[in-house]
Design an enzyme around this catalytic site. Sequence first.
Site, mmCIF file in Angstrom:
data_model
loop_
_atom_site.group_PDB
_atom_site.id
_atom_site.type_symbol
_atom_site.label_atom_id
_atom_site.label_comp_id
_atom_site.label_asym_id
_atom_site.label_seq_id
_atom_site.Cartn_x
_atom_site.Cartn_y
_atom_site.Cartn_z
ATOM 1 N N HIS A 104 14.350 -0.441 -9.984
ATOM 2 C CA HIS A 104 13.279 0.244 -10.712
ATOM 3 C C HIS A 104 12.277 -0.762 -11.283
ATOM 4 O O HIS A 104 11.063 -0.589 -11.145
ATOM 5 C CB HIS A 104 13.911 1.075 -11.835
ATOM 6 N N GLU A 107 10.226 -2.152 -8.519
ATOM 7 C CA GLU A 107 9.172 -1.216 -8.105
ATOM 8 C C GLU A 107 7.930 -1.385 -8.972
ATOM 9 O O GLU A 107 6.800 -1.382 -8.473
ATOM 10 C CB GLU A 107 9.704 0.211 -8.205
ATOM 11 N N HIS A 108 8.134 -1.544 -10.277
ATOM 12 C CA HIS A 108 7.008 -1.755 -11.181
ATOM 13 C C HIS A 108 6.351 -3.122 -10.946
ATOM 14 O O HIS A 108 5.129 -3.246 -10.921
ATOM 15 C CB HIS A 108 7.477 -1.687 -12.634
ATOM 16 N N GLU A 205 10.809 3.276 -21.043
ATOM 17 C CA GLU A 205 10.846 4.463 -20.186
ATOM 18 C C GLU A 205 12.261 5.011 -20.087
ATOM 19 O O GLU A 205 12.489 6.223 -20.227
ATOM 20 C CB GLU A 205 10.317 4.125 -18.793
#
Length: 1008
Positions: A104, A107-108, A205
């Site tokens: 994750h 991905e950012h 998040e």
Amino acid sequence: MLRAAISSSWSRCVLKRRLSAEWRRSYAVVSKAQERAKQYQPGDRLHGFSVEKVVPVPELYLTAVQLRHDKTGAQYLHVAREDTNNVFSVGFRTTPMDSTGVSHILEHTVLCGSQNYPVRDPFFKMLNRSLSTFMNAWTASDYTMYPFSTQNGKDFENLLSVYLDAVFFPRLRQLDFMQEGWRLENEVTEDQSTPIAFKGVVFNEMKGAMSGPDQLFAHSLQSKLLPSHTYSHNSGGEPIRIPDLTWDQLKQFHASHYHPSNSRFYTYGDLPLERHLELIEEKALSHFERLQPHTEVPNESRWASPREHTMYCPPDPMAPDPNKQTTLAASYVIKDVTDAEELVFGQILGSLLVDGPTAPFYHSLIGAGIGSDYAPCIGYSSQTRDSTFSIGLRGLAEEDVDRVKKIIEDTIAKVIRTGFEPERIEAILHKIELSNKHQSTQFGLGVAAALMPSWNHGNDPSTNLKITQLVDSFKAKVAADPNYLQSKVKEYFQDNQHKLWLTMKPQEDYVEEQEREEKEKLDGMVAKLTETDKMDIYERGLELAEEQKREEDMTCLPSLKVSDIDAKAKRTAVETRHMGGVHTQFCEQPTNGITYFRAMFTPDNIPDDLQIYLPLFCNVITKMGAGELDFIEFAQKEELKTGGISTSRHIAQYHSDVMQYEQGIGLSSFCLDRNLPDMFDLLLRVFTSPRLNDMERLATLVRMEAAELANSIVYMGHAFAMKRAGSSLSPSGRLHEIAGGMTQVSFLKGLAEKENLDPVLAHLQTIASLVLNKTNMRCAVNSSPEGVDQAANQLTRFLDNLPGSPLGDSLHLTQASDFSPSEERMHYELPFPVNYMSHAVCGVPYSHPDFPKLRVLARLMSAKYLHREIREKGGAYGGGASMGTEGAFKFYSYRDPNTVETMSAFESSVQWALDGKFTQQDIDEAKLSVFSVVDSPLSPAEKGATLFSTGIDNDMKQETRDALFAVTKDDLRDVAERYLMDGKRTHATTLLGPTTTMTSQGWNILKE
């Protein structure tokens, strides 16, 4: 941008032979795209790729071309189809073996600059240099996917270049890892004496995401049901584990997973395949050699006996009964997802078992009245290496857990004994037929998302596209063996020992326990720091802050120009008739033999005290039966003959006056043309004889609606905050809040707590008598040229049988003479670890000369100032500004750890705009971003819908378009000064989240 893979129906496009001249031209152009694809042969070599197979799929009006890259082994699927909304995606199998969130965070981070585009956050900057109809990326449990779509060929190549460079040649700088993932930093970056804290976008998040019971339950279910490999870990990242990830580990994960040999490319639309291949080869794949990625996910070893697990979650402050907050589900591992026939069968069987009031589990579980709704994740899922099925209930008393277990097992046994009614199977097959014909604006994206989970594990993607062939195989098996379905239910469930009973219970100190664990983790890390380490942390924090402030040269990024935008708006031709006095809009479109129907009811005699009941009325009116049909019989006919009947609250500010609005109820349905008489017959029953007298059914629906709305807060908290902030500024804003904001959440909670709903039934009956007539009614029909006359005839018969005397108006406006904008500061204290906030200012209606200026200003401030301040510096997942059509300019933040700093950013963004700290290029980019929304594609079903619902016609759209083109820098500074400067316009602020000192004085605080 963690998100589950998009669920998508298989669809869409078989054009009829007889078409109008306009559609014939479109058909001919599109046929060229398919004909090009059909000319390829297995073995053909194209720009480093070899064609493996060419698969026409006539029922979806597409041709699939499968290829493989010769050098690296990269897989490629091209879908040639009648669609100008072209799609690209590249996906990688990503299999983290811990819960640090490495896939994750990667991905950012890959989207934070690359070899050819060495600027901070090129992904977000391209949102403003493009006319994309979709740009995103997401991390699933075992893959990461980067898709975009656009209708512009030049834009497609621009975005393709940026996406390819991002995923294959990212910079992966440590500062970007710190910003997007996690870091240790002084609470006040510039003050070394302040405590050291955890910061980071993904860290915050996931604190927000993992505070919701649904997300907690979903992760625990997967990790306990599939415990032996990657699924036992949280691919998004457990907040307490994220600080274990190092920068080196991130780079290593990229090297081992983001390689062409581990990739799957997808393109879709009417652009030529060979140009795509040429660019992908030139810009990316030619730079790599083949490797063995070793990312395969093994099948889960099957258990010898069922297992049980109990987990905990925070209590729900919105729960109607604090003693009923237990969730239970039974989950099963089914089959390997690489078997296409089993996939389709599993989807059909899952739908038969759980979807709608006619399903066995709906009847036995929802109908039992012991829970509020289905548990999260119910039904069939093919998102993992082995497909799964889950069934259960939420909102239980703890003592009812064993009772629910018995109901589940008894229901399975009953299905094995009795099977499914033929009408139930027929309804599911009708649903598939309808979805094949129904056209969606994002069909190509939906196909990509639907194919990826099984393609990721070696399934042939083109085989999965042949939905008709797979359904025919299902039909043949059922026809050959009357007990086929029962035998499958027995195999999948009764005889299946790989079963997990998962129970989730509320824990009073859950939030405090999470905070304690985080504090212990932080204290432990800080205790090991030397003074030199602390100085390094302080200096890195300053370095990151300076990097976030640094102005960058964006000339390396490709961009469309404002001149690339068509000066003329696309116009939709409609015909207006008065059918028995009812204003009716007809729109001829290539609908593939489907007719779409809308109706609007705008009575002006609904008492104020009943306004809050209107959303509930919309939710239940088609779900309680009608005429001689009880709710189960009605639902069965609805599934057999229509694509569903839906009602919704209609609230539209008048396009020319903030103080005028239209409010009422909207109804919509669609069906195959052959089923038009049946659809209108069902609608007539709802209008003339709704069965609003079943107390038990109403109680069930109230519980379900209350649970669904309350559970959405953790995912859509910014939307709730924006509704509340706008509610004191315009009458339409007030109605939106009552209909779907925190006011409605509290109202439904109160109803769900009531034992006697007789007064509620009486209110709903009163609303039905006021609404369900043709006095203040208008209609809209979208149909093919061949279907319009039949639709008109059936509509006339329907209207002739309705009560009331039609007024024939297109809009029925209310003047809010009793409303005056007022300032409000509201804080809903909720047990979240992060906040959702909105600050709203009185704006203008759609046709006002300043509306286009404020719309461009909102986008400019979001992209050039607020994104940097709220996300990059503040660590929130998102934030920005918007100018909507309900008459308010709204700032917002999402999953935000810093309320004080965010409020300051809202205020300072106004001064930034007043100072004119932006260039003409910035303005042009803001316009591009606005036009990407204005010109987003519409499906045949959606054409003319804006005119029907708001009265905004083609000429008004063109006037607004012209005004958008004409916006200047002086205009933007002028509207910032006149509307956004403190004290110039009435404003309101709303916060959802934990206790904070910011709201200690002068705020209205509600503890939910």
